[in-house]
Design an enzyme around this catalytic site. Structure first.
Site, PDB file in Angstrom:
ATOM      1  N   ASP A 225       4.436 -16.003 -24.677  1.00  0.00           N
ATOM      2  CA  ASP A 225       4.510 -15.946 -26.147  1.00  0.00           C
ATOM      3  C   ASP A 225       5.383 -14.751 -26.527  1.00  0.00           C
ATOM      4  O   ASP A 225       6.266 -14.379 -25.764  1.00  0.00           O
ATOM      5  CB  ASP A 225       3.079 -15.889 -26.728  1.00  0.00           C
ATOM      6  CG  ASP A 225       3.015 -16.462 -28.143  1.00  0.00           C
ATOM      7  OD1 ASP A 225       3.905 -16.156 -28.957  1.00  0.00           O
ATOM      8  OD2 ASP A 225       2.070 -17.220 -28.449  1.00  0.00           O
ATOM      9  N   HIS A 248       8.751 -15.517 -26.319  1.00  0.00           N
ATOM     10  CA  HIS A 248       9.155 -16.019 -27.633  1.00  0.00           C
ATOM     11  C   HIS A 248       9.920 -14.970 -28.436  1.00  0.00           C
ATOM     12  O   HIS A 248       9.979 -15.030 -29.655  1.00  0.00           O
ATOM     13  CB  HIS A 248       7.943 -16.534 -28.417  1.00  0.00           C
ATOM     14  CG  HIS A 248       7.292 -17.733 -27.786  1.00  0.00           C
ATOM     15  ND1 HIS A 248       6.269 -18.434 -28.383  1.00  0.00           N
ATOM     16  CD2 HIS A 248       7.526 -18.364 -26.600  1.00  0.00           C
ATOM     17  CE1 HIS A 248       5.899 -19.443 -27.587  1.00  0.00           C
ATOM     18  NE2 HIS A 248       6.641 -19.400 -26.496  1.00  0.00           N
TER      19      HIS A 248
END
Ligand SMILES: *[C@@H]1O[C@H](CO)[C@@H](O)[C@H](O)[C@H]1NC(C)=O
Ligand SMILES: *[C@@H]1O[C@H](CO)[C@@H](O)[C@H](O)[C@H]1NC(C)=O
Ligand SMILES: *[C@@H]1O[C@H](CO)[C@@H](O)[C@H](O)[C@H]1NC(C)=O
Ligand SMILES: *[C@@H]1O[C@H](CO)[C@@H](O)[C@H](O)[C@H]1NC(C)=O
Ligand SMILES: *[C@@H]1O[C@H](CO)[C@@H](O)[C@H](O)[C@H]1NC(C)=O
Ligand SMILES: *[C@@H]1O[C@H](CO)[C@@H](O)[C@H](O)[C@H]1NC(C)=O
Ligand SMILES: *[C@@H]1O[C@H](CO)[C@@H](O)[C@H](O)[C@H]1NC(C)=O
Ligand SMILES: *[C@@H]1O[C@H](CO)[C@@H](O)[C@H](O)[C@H]1NC(C)=O
Length: 395
Positions: A225, A248
């Site tokens: 993430d 991310h």
């Protein structure tokens, strides 16, 4: 000299507690080794209580103190809470050994895991240094990830710790976020390497919320993430020389969830690389919140096959109500490299608009041979200079 040798011996952590007479340097430093408080370090026995007892001594002492977690040992802990306020004027946690989390079922055994659960929570401790030289924390996340809907614990949370320093630390495989900095003022996190598989759910590197004057530097984040996520009420946050990917990207937000009033300003992301990330420099806000994200600077960024290298998304949910956070004074300067999406720059602002967005010295090309990168803009105002792909912002 004899006394100095004795102290060096003690500093190495073989004997503790050390009521070392350090009058020659003018301050006391007392050492507390978890082994002396009953920690087994065999990787199987639960050493949580030994850590807590050693901590209580380190925290309660006058002057400076050091909690020693010695090398060549593996300590299993669970929901470890190291709490202040402390008498000690400064505390060093020397993590030379390894700390491991139990597998999911052993962890849950007899406990309720909620959003606030952590492997280690350090709260209300000022002037704390965590030095992970040689040490490692392993969250054993693989036992949790299969259950995406489970409430999962984080590894290391600092709550209300001012003048914090965390360095030379390796953390792997958290069930959820690896580090959370919450309500802290003044922190330097450097040489921190975090690693979890690119497809592991919600395994953020560092989450920063309600904090200010935070520096994250010289670190490598491979996550499933956000490498770094900066959320509600944080300001004066610098992220410098970060290698991110997979992951991310570095995100401001999400902000404004459940109509929250979230304010983020003075964020400087500088000299970072995004390699095979889902996003690069990202700002994401929910419709319906209030507050702002402003004075955000992303500069000197190297991209290698990053999807969405530059993205503002003010529609992070489809849940539409009135109002919205204001995004303004955002600068992207000195971006170079390749985008996996042809849509390299996305500025998707809500109807109230984003203001003073500056794109300068950007050169992003598609990583697909023959494909041309492009830019899409909705409701973003500002300027674009020396920017490829071409973006036309209205002023
Ligand atoms: C701080 O020192 C006082 C006096 O020695 C003691 O009563 C207190 O328990 C100590 N605090 C902590 C957190 O250990
Ligand atoms: C060092 O320890 C001694 C004995 O415990 C104490 O009297 C003294 O105040 C301490 N010095 C500092 C600087 O904390
Ligand atoms: C982190 O990774 C970098 C680059 O691989 C390495 O030089 C550094 O020693 C690592 N630090 C830690 C604490 O593992
Ligand atoms: C941020 O601060 C505002 C104003 O003090 C408060 O209403 C809001 O709940 C805070 N948000 C967070 C995420 O703490
Ligand atoms: C954060 O970065 C900005 C821009 O490089 C710099 O002016 C500022 O001094 C930095 N803050 C800290 C605390 O290092
Ligand atoms: C940027 O990062 C590179 C590689 O980590 C380093 O060599 C260079 O000195 C950095 N520059 C700044 C201004 O931090
Ligand atoms: C912007 O967000 C809206 C609402 O979610 C969506 O319909 C639209 O496709 C987005 N545009 C871009 C370019 O991402
Ligand atoms: C960039 O786009 C604008 C508006 O579409 C256009 O006027 C301009 O000629 C383009 N510049 C380049 C270098 O393609």
């Amino acid at each position: 000299m004899q006394r100095l040798n004795t102290c060096l011996y003690l500093i190495l952590g073989f004997v503790a507690p050390c009521f070392c007479d350090t009058s020659f340097v003018g301050t006391n430093n007392t050492f507390f080794n978890v082994i002396d408080y009953g920690a087994k370090g065999d990787g199987k026995s639960d050493d949580t209580q030994a850590f807590v007892t050693a901590w209580q001594h380190a925290c309660g002492t006058q002057g400076a103190s050091t909690l020693v977690i010695p090398p060549k040992t593996v300590f299993l802990v669970r929901n470890l809470r190291l709490e202040g306020p402390c008498n000690a004027t400064s505390i060093l946690i020397q993590l030379q050994g390894e700390i491991v989390a139990p597998a999911k079922n052993e962890w849950i055994n007899g406990l309720t895991i909620d959003e606030e659960s952590n492997l280690i929570l350090i709260s209300k401790v000022n002037s704390l240094t965590v030095d992970g030289n040689g040490g490692l924390i392993d969250g054993y996340g693989s036992t949790w990830w299969a259950c995406k809907r489970c409430t999962r614990p984080m590894i290391l949370k600092f709550l209300s710790c001012n003048d914090l320093s965390v360095s030379n630390l390796m953390i792997i495989n958290s069930p959820k976020a690896h580090i959370h900095v919450n309500f802290c003022d003044g922190a330097i996190l450097s040489n921190i390497n975090i690693s979890a598989p690119g497809d592991s759910p919600n395994t953020d590197g560092i989450d920063i919320s309600s904090s200010k004057n935070i520096i994250v530097e010289d670190s490598t984040f491979e996550t499933g993430d956000d490498c770094i996520a900066i959320t509600g009420n944080s300001s004066y946050i610098n992220a410098t020389r970060i290698a991110c990917g997979p992951g991310h990207g570095i995100s401001i937000g999400s902000l404004g969830r459940n109509n929250a009033n979230d304010r983020v300003e003075e964020v400087h992301v500088r000299n970072c690389t995004f390699t095979n990330t889902k996003n690069g420099a990202r700002i994401k806000t929910w419709i319906g919140g209030s507050g702002y994200a402003r004075k955000i600077y992303f500069e000197q960024i190297i991209l290698s096959q990053a999807k969405n290298p530059i993205i503002i998304n003010q529609y992070y949910s489809d849940y539409v109500t009135n109002g919205g956070l204001e995004v303004s004074d955002v600068t992207y300067r000195g971006f170079q490299g390749t985008s996996l999406n042809d849509k390299a720059i996305t500025l998707n602002c809500s109807s109230s608009g984003c203001f003073n967005i500056v794109l300068d010295q950007i050169n992003i090309v598609s990583s697909e041979p023959g494909a041309t990168a492009y830019c899409t803009i909705y409701n973003a105002r500002g300027t674009a200079t020396s920017t490829v792909p071409n973006c036309s912002l209205s002023t």
